[in-house]
Design a protein around this motif. Structure first.
Motif, PDB file in Angstrom:
ATOM      1  N   TRP A  54      90.141  44.154  30.620  1.00 55.67           N
ATOM      2  CA  TRP A  54      89.767  43.822  31.990  1.00 55.67           C
ATOM      3  C   TRP A  54      88.419  44.408  32.406  1.00 55.67           C
ATOM      4  CZ3 TRP A  54      89.133  48.558  33.984  1.00 55.67           C
ATOM      5  CH2 TRP A  54      89.930  49.595  33.469  1.00 55.67           C
ATOM      6  N   CYS A  55      87.778  45.171  31.521  1.00 51.52           N
ATOM      7  CA  CYS A  55      86.548  45.907  31.841  1.00 51.52           C
ATOM      8  C   CYS A  55      85.311  45.091  31.472  1.00 51.52           C
ATOM      9  CB  CYS A  55      86.574  47.245  31.103  1.00 51.52           C
ATOM     10  SG  CYS A  55      85.045  48.194  31.210  1.00 51.52           S
ATOM     11  N   LYS A  56      84.628  44.548  32.473  1.00 50.96           N
ATOM     12  CA  LYS A  56      83.434  43.733  32.239  1.00 50.96           C
ATOM     13  C   LYS A  56      82.288  44.530  31.599  1.00 50.96           C
ATOM     14  CE  LYS A  56      85.197  40.023  34.038  1.00 50.96           C
ATOM     15  NZ  LYS A  56      86.056  39.289  33.165  1.00 50.96           N
ATOM     16  N   PRO A  57      81.990  45.764  32.070  1.00 45.84           N
ATOM     17  CA  PRO A  57      80.938  46.537  31.391  1.00 45.84           C
ATOM     18  C   PRO A  57      81.282  46.816  29.918  1.00 45.84           C
ATOM     19  CG  PRO A  57      81.403  47.481  33.534  1.00 45.84           C
ATOM     20  CD  PRO A  57      82.451  46.445  33.291  1.00 45.84           C
ATOM     21  N   CYS A  58      82.568  46.968  29.623  1.00 40.90           N
ATOM     22  CA  CYS A  58      82.985  47.179  28.228  1.00 40.90           C
ATOM     23  C   CYS A  58      82.604  45.973  27.381  1.00 40.90           C
ATOM     24  CB  CYS A  58      84.494  47.395  28.128  1.00 40.90           C
ATOM     25  SG  CYS A  58      85.132  48.829  28.995  1.00 40.90           S
ATOM     26  N   MET A  59      82.878  44.788  27.894  1.00 36.37           N
ATOM     27  CA  MET A  59      82.576  43.564  27.149  1.00 36.37           C
ATOM     28  C   MET A  59      81.069  43.427  26.933  1.00 36.37           C
ATOM     29  SD  MET A  59      85.566  42.461  26.570  1.00 36.37           S
ATOM     30  CE  MET A  59      86.333  44.055  26.858  1.00 36.37           C
ATOM     31  N   ARG A  60      80.292  43.745  27.954  1.00 36.80           N
ATOM     32  CA  ARG A  60      78.824  43.668  27.822  1.00 36.80           C
ATOM     33  C   ARG A  60      78.324  44.651  26.773  1.00 36.80           C
ATOM     34  NH1 ARG A  60      77.901  44.739  33.408  1.00 36.80           N
ATOM     35  NH2 ARG A  60      76.064  45.905  32.750  1.00 36.80           N
TER      36      ARG A  60
END
Length: 156
Positions: A54-60
């Motif tokens: 659920w972590c967008k910065p993680c995906m980036r």
């Protein structure tokens, strides 16, 4: 007194930064047990990145690293382990997410937060670089575009 406390905290942080990997048994996405202390026993640098689906910065961050990862592997032999902190039903989302991105990382599951607690991770994304001797040489929380370029200097 404040200066003394600051010095003590600094020394403790420096000692912690050099600490070896804790001993925790986790499962990978295929159900195989992996002992974390063995991750850095191959004589090569290791990147350990904590993330959540659920972590967008993680995906980036993981996507940005993915673009550099093959070169890093060729130059340094680094292995990348991403550790999902997802819990409950969200654990089932990890493998499809990783497959969807096409990442060639080792994927570990930490649904009980054992490794997260042992490595004092408070928030995700949180990334560690472990050198070829098994010592933590870099530790970073959060992600801003371009910060993945800092990592390479710690892989050598």
């Amino acid at each position: 007194m404040k200066r003394f406390i600051s010095i003590i905290i600094g020394v403790l942080c420096a000692v912690w930064m050099q600490a070896a990997l804790p001993s925790v048994a986790l499962k990978d996405v295929d159900g195989k047990t992996v002992k974390t202390e063995s991750l850095a026993e191959q004589g090569k640098p290791v990147i350990i990145a904590f993330f959540a689906t659920w972590c967008k910065p993680c995906m980036r961050e993981l996507e940005a690293i993915n673009e550099l990862y093959a070169d890093w592997q060729e130059q340094t032999g680094v292995e990348m382990y991403i550790v999902s902190i997802d819990q409950g039903q969200d654990v089932k989302k990890v493998k499809p997410l990783v497959d969807g991105y096409g990442w060639d990382y080792h994927v570990l599951l930490d649904p009980n937060s054992e490794l997260k607690r042992a490595m004092n991770v408070q928030n995700v994304p949180h990334l560690f670089v472990i050198d070829s001797k098994g010592q933590t040489v870099y530790n970073h929380t959060g992600y801003t575009d371009g910060s993945e370029k800092e990592i390479k200097q710690f892989l050598k």
